[in-house]
Design a protein around this motif. Structure first.
Motif, PDB file in Angstrom:
ATOM      1  N   ASN A 125       0.835  -1.187   0.000  1.00 43.27           N
ATOM      2  CA  ASN A 125       0.000   0.000   0.000  1.00 43.27           C
ATOM      3  C   ASN A 125       0.881   1.252   0.000  1.00 43.27           C
ATOM      4  O   ASN A 125       1.795   1.375   0.804  1.00 43.27           O
ATOM      5  CB  ASN A 125      -0.899  -0.022   1.238  1.00 43.27           C
ATOM      6  CG  ASN A 125      -1.844   1.142   1.303  1.00 43.27           C
ATOM      7  OD1 ASN A 125      -2.118   1.805   0.313  1.00 43.27           O
ATOM      8  ND2 ASN A 125      -2.357   1.406   2.482  1.00 43.27           N
ATOM      9  N   GLY A 126       0.599   2.156  -0.930  1.00 43.85           N
ATOM     10  CA  GLY A 126       1.369   3.402  -1.030  1.00 43.85           C
ATOM     11  C   GLY A 126       2.429   3.372  -2.105  1.00 43.85           C
ATOM     12  O   GLY A 126       2.913   4.419  -2.524  1.00 43.85           O
ATOM     13  N   TYR A 127       2.834   2.175  -2.559  1.00 44.54           N
ATOM     14  CA  TYR A 127       3.812   2.113  -3.642  1.00 44.54           C
ATOM     15  C   TYR A 127       3.222   2.817  -4.858  1.00 44.54           C
ATOM     16  O   TYR A 127       2.036   2.711  -5.145  1.00 44.54           O
ATOM     17  CB  TYR A 127       4.124   0.672  -4.036  1.00 44.54           C
ATOM     18  CG  TYR A 127       5.109  -0.065  -3.170  1.00 44.54           C
ATOM     19  CD1 TYR A 127       5.601   0.458  -1.979  1.00 44.54           C
ATOM     20  CD2 TYR A 127       5.547  -1.316  -3.543  1.00 44.54           C
ATOM     21  CE1 TYR A 127       6.495  -0.237  -1.203  1.00 44.54           C
ATOM     22  CE2 TYR A 127       6.455  -2.027  -2.762  1.00 44.54           C
ATOM     23  CZ  TYR A 127       6.918  -1.487  -1.599  1.00 44.54           C
ATOM     24  OH  TYR A 127       7.814  -2.190  -0.844  1.00 44.54           O
ATOM     25  N   ARG A 128       4.078   3.524  -5.575  1.00 47.71           N
ATOM     26  CA  ARG A 128       3.653   4.170  -6.820  1.00 47.71           C
ATOM     27  C   ARG A 128       4.504   3.639  -7.946  1.00 47.71           C
ATOM     28  O   ARG A 128       5.655   3.269  -7.746  1.00 47.71           O
ATOM     29  CB  ARG A 128       3.790   5.688  -6.713  1.00 47.71           C
ATOM     30  CG  ARG A 128       2.776   6.263  -5.740  1.00 47.71           C
ATOM     31  CD  ARG A 128       2.773   7.742  -5.736  1.00 47.71           C
ATOM     32  NE  ARG A 128       3.649   8.218  -4.683  1.00 47.71           N
ATOM     33  CZ  ARG A 128       3.965   9.482  -4.522  1.00 47.71           C
ATOM     34  NH1 ARG A 128       3.502  10.398  -5.347  1.00 47.71           N
ATOM     35  NH2 ARG A 128       4.743   9.857  -3.549  1.00 47.71           N
ATOM     36  N   GLY A 129       3.925   3.615  -9.144  1.00 42.51           N
ATOM     37  CA  GLY A 129       4.655   3.094 -10.286  1.00 42.51           C
ATOM     38  C   GLY A 129       4.256   3.756 -11.584  1.00 42.51           C
ATOM     39  O   GLY A 129       3.317   4.560 -11.639  1.00 42.51           O
ATOM     40  N   HIS A 130       4.992   3.391 -12.612  1.00 45.04           N
ATOM     41  CA  HIS A 130       4.834   3.955 -13.962  1.00 45.04           C
ATOM     42  C   HIS A 130       4.645   2.771 -14.901  1.00 45.04           C
ATOM     43  O   HIS A 130       5.482   1.860 -14.923  1.00 45.04           O
ATOM     44  CB  HIS A 130       6.106   4.727 -14.306  1.00 45.04           C
ATOM     45  CG  HIS A 130       6.154   5.251 -15.684  1.00 45.04           C
ATOM     46  ND1 HIS A 130       5.505   6.396 -16.077  1.00 45.04           N
ATOM     47  CD2 HIS A 130       6.790   4.785 -16.789  1.00 45.04           C
ATOM     48  CE1 HIS A 130       5.746   6.616 -17.348  1.00 45.04           C
ATOM     49  NE2 HIS A 130       6.517   5.647 -17.805  1.00 45.04           N
TER      50      HIS A 130
END
Length: 136
Positions: A125-130
């Motif tokens: 939870n909270g990880y961000r990605g592209h």
């Protein structure tokens, strides 16, 4: 405590209010585009990850988040930052999400893949990605 935090953020120009909801949203999106520009201009994979770590827009309700995301995504599409057609994915609860190459995403639920033996990295939870590719 909340008022003190808002006052401090306001002094640092991190919290601002417009004349109404639409004006505030337009200003928020203009500020967001401006904050992203140095990362976008760099054009490197590292800059994308720096942007994801440094630029964040918050909203008070899920409805406001949905509106902001829709307009931000439209702006990114118009600027050529999203490639190819949207792929639609079903979310828990019956909603769907449209994603394309170039989209930025944030994980909202832990997925302990390593514990289950489904991979070597947990997704938290909270990880961000592209999104760099979308497979079949």
């Amino acid at each position: 405590m909340q008022r003190q935090a808002l006052r401090l953020w306001g002094q640092g120009e991190r919290v601002r209010a417009g004349q109404g909801a639409e004006d505030t949203m337009a200003q928020l999106l203009a500020d967001w585009l401006s904050a992203r520009e140095p990362y976008r201009a760099a054009g490197t994979p590292e800059a994308v990850h720096d942007e994801l770590a440094q630029v964040l827009v918050l909203a008070g309700t899920n409805a406001a988040v949905d509106r902001l995301n829709a307009v931000a995504r439209q702006l990114r599409r118009e600027r050529g930052e999203l490639e190819g057609p949207d792929r639609h994915y079903r979310l828990p609860g019956g909603r769907t999400i449209a994603l394309a190459v170039g989209d930025h995403v944030r994980v909202r639920k832990n997925d302990y893949r390593a514990r289950r033996g489904d991979g070597s990295v947990n997704v938290l939870n909270g990880y961000r990605g592209h999104i760099t590719a979308i497979g079949g």
